[in-house]
Design a protein around this motif. Sequence first.
Motif, PDB file in Angstrom:
ATOM      1  N   VAL A 169      33.439  36.062  38.392  1.00  0.00           N
ATOM      2  CA  VAL A 169      34.262  36.013  39.698  1.00  0.00           C
ATOM      3  C   VAL A 169      33.694  36.664  40.795  1.00  0.00           C
ATOM      4  N   GLY A 170      32.988  38.000  40.081  1.00  0.00           N
ATOM      5  CA  GLY A 170      32.287  38.932  41.144  1.00  0.00           C
ATOM      6  C   GLY A 170      31.419  38.293  41.999  1.00  0.00           C
ATOM      7  N   LEU A 171      30.478  37.465  41.298  1.00  0.00           N
ATOM      8  CA  LEU A 171      29.253  36.833  42.044  1.00  0.00           C
ATOM      9  C   LEU A 171      29.947  35.431  42.948  1.00  0.00           C
ATOM     10  N   GLY A 172      30.828  34.971  42.387  1.00  0.00           N
ATOM     11  CA  GLY A 172      31.514  34.115  43.309  1.00  0.00           C
ATOM     12  C   GLY A 172      32.054  34.544  44.646  1.00  0.00           C
ATOM     13  N   MET A 173      32.559  35.637  44.742  1.00  0.00           N
ATOM     14  CA  MET A 173      32.786  36.183  45.979  1.00  0.00           C
ATOM     15  C   MET A 173      31.769  36.221  47.203  1.00  0.00           C
ATOM     16  N   TYR A 174      30.337  36.121  46.648  1.00  0.00           N
ATOM     17  CA  TYR A 174      29.299  36.168  47.406  1.00  0.00           C
ATOM     18  C   TYR A 174      29.024  34.480  47.926  1.00  0.00           C
ATOM     19  N   SER A 175      29.696  33.719  47.208  1.00  0.00           N
ATOM     20  CA  SER A 175      29.613  32.215  47.691  1.00  0.00           C
ATOM     21  C   SER A 175      30.807  31.834  48.495  1.00  0.00           C
ATOM     22  N   SER A 176      31.937  32.330  48.274  1.00  0.00           N
ATOM     23  CA  SER A 176      33.020  32.088  48.838  1.00  0.00           C
ATOM     24  C   SER A 176      34.345  33.079  49.256  1.00  0.00           C
ATOM     25  N   SER A 177      34.371  33.402  50.523  1.00  0.00           N
ATOM     26  CA  SER A 177      35.557  34.387  50.730  1.00  0.00           C
ATOM     27  C   SER A 177      37.096  33.854  49.872  1.00  0.00           C
ATOM     28  N   ALA A 178      37.280  32.510  49.505  1.00  0.00           N
ATOM     29  CA  ALA A 178      38.470  32.142  48.981  1.00  0.00           C
ATOM     30  C   ALA A 178      38.566  32.752  47.722  1.00  0.00           C
ATOM     31  N   LEU A 179      37.217  33.236  47.001  1.00  0.00           N
ATOM     32  CA  LEU A 179      37.393  33.902  45.637  1.00  0.00           C
ATOM     33  C   LEU A 179      37.868  35.365  45.494  1.00  0.00           C
ATOM     34  N   ALA A 180      38.099  35.733  46.850  1.00  0.00           N
ATOM     35  CA  ALA A 180      38.675  37.186  46.852  1.00  0.00           C
ATOM     36  C   ALA A 180      40.245  37.301  46.503  1.00  0.00           C
ATOM     37  N   LEU A 181      40.821  36.212  46.238  1.00  0.00           N
ATOM     38  CA  LEU A 181      42.092  36.079  46.081  1.00  0.00           C
ATOM     39  C   LEU A 181      42.277  35.678  44.308  1.00  0.00           C
ATOM     40  N   THR A 182      41.312  35.559  43.641  1.00  0.00           N
ATOM     41  CA  THR A 182      41.442  35.024  42.319  1.00  0.00           C
ATOM     42  C   THR A 182      41.690  35.973  41.418  1.00  0.00           C
ATOM     43  N   PRO A 183      41.251  37.394  41.888  1.00  0.00           N
ATOM     44  CA  PRO A 183      41.666  38.377  40.745  1.00  0.00           C
ATOM     45  C   PRO A 183      43.094  38.321  40.422  1.00  0.00           C
ATOM     46  N   LEU A 184      43.795  38.083  41.748  1.00  0.00           N
ATOM     47  CA  LEU A 184      45.335  38.024  41.307  1.00  0.00           C
ATOM     48  C   LEU A 184      45.771  36.731  40.401  1.00  0.00           C
ATOM     49  N   LEU A 185      44.996  35.978  40.439  1.00  0.00           N
ATOM     50  CA  LEU A 185      45.233  34.581  39.585  1.00  0.00           C
ATOM     51  C   LEU A 185      45.072  35.032  38.036  1.00  0.00           C
TER      52      LEU A 185
END
Length: 248
Positions: A169-185
Amino acid sequence: MKRTTEIAIVLVIIAIAGFFRLYRLADIPTAIAPDEALNGNLASQVFAGGILNFLHSGRSITEGTMIFKQAAAEKIFGTSVWALRLPAVLAGLLTVLGSYLLVRSLFNSWEIAALSAFFLSVSSWHIIYSRLGISAVFAPLLLTWGAFFFWHALSRGQTITFVLGGISVGLGMYSSSALALTPLLFLVTALVYRQAIKKDFTHTRYLTSRIQMLKGLGWFFFALFAVASPLVAQLAQSSADAAWWFSD
């Protein structure tokens, strides 16, 4: 069903996905998109020393990470449209595999997992983005594998898979800013899971599982923020990079 038959079915699905993503890759789409062209020009400079920091590559941060993958492909296969788009193809195929493993882990059914992976393998949007030399396809890849590792860790209590989930998930944040919200998920998922085991487990087993889950969550978020911390630091230092990232 025998394990070998299940593996054979998965391989067939991946082969189908590979056909739709690799067939005439250099020719379809016929025109190179502007973002692809920019990435290709910058990728050709990586090994010439033109780009040293993937977080600030003259493009958005999300494309900066893609550029380094494209540079590696061009180093191996030469400068071509095929090499420019190959990292996206590989990401697409790994997403199909990851979706199979995630759904199988969630529902404990190879049939449902196979259908899910098959539908993704022939999904028009996923095929299109798996054939373009841009970073968009890496977001579902890393989120899918992050979810797989996270659920696997919740159900089995293994620390290493919590860590792998956080890294994904951390690496995903380098690919899309949308993944910044996924820790809440993932946090909400853990809370719902806690309520489920509280209802279904004995009190002693619940207490043990809760302790393991809380420890695992700590490792998950530690790995996530450790991986994403250079990104956060770069965004804090550069208003231009922050504007690119948040606009994505």
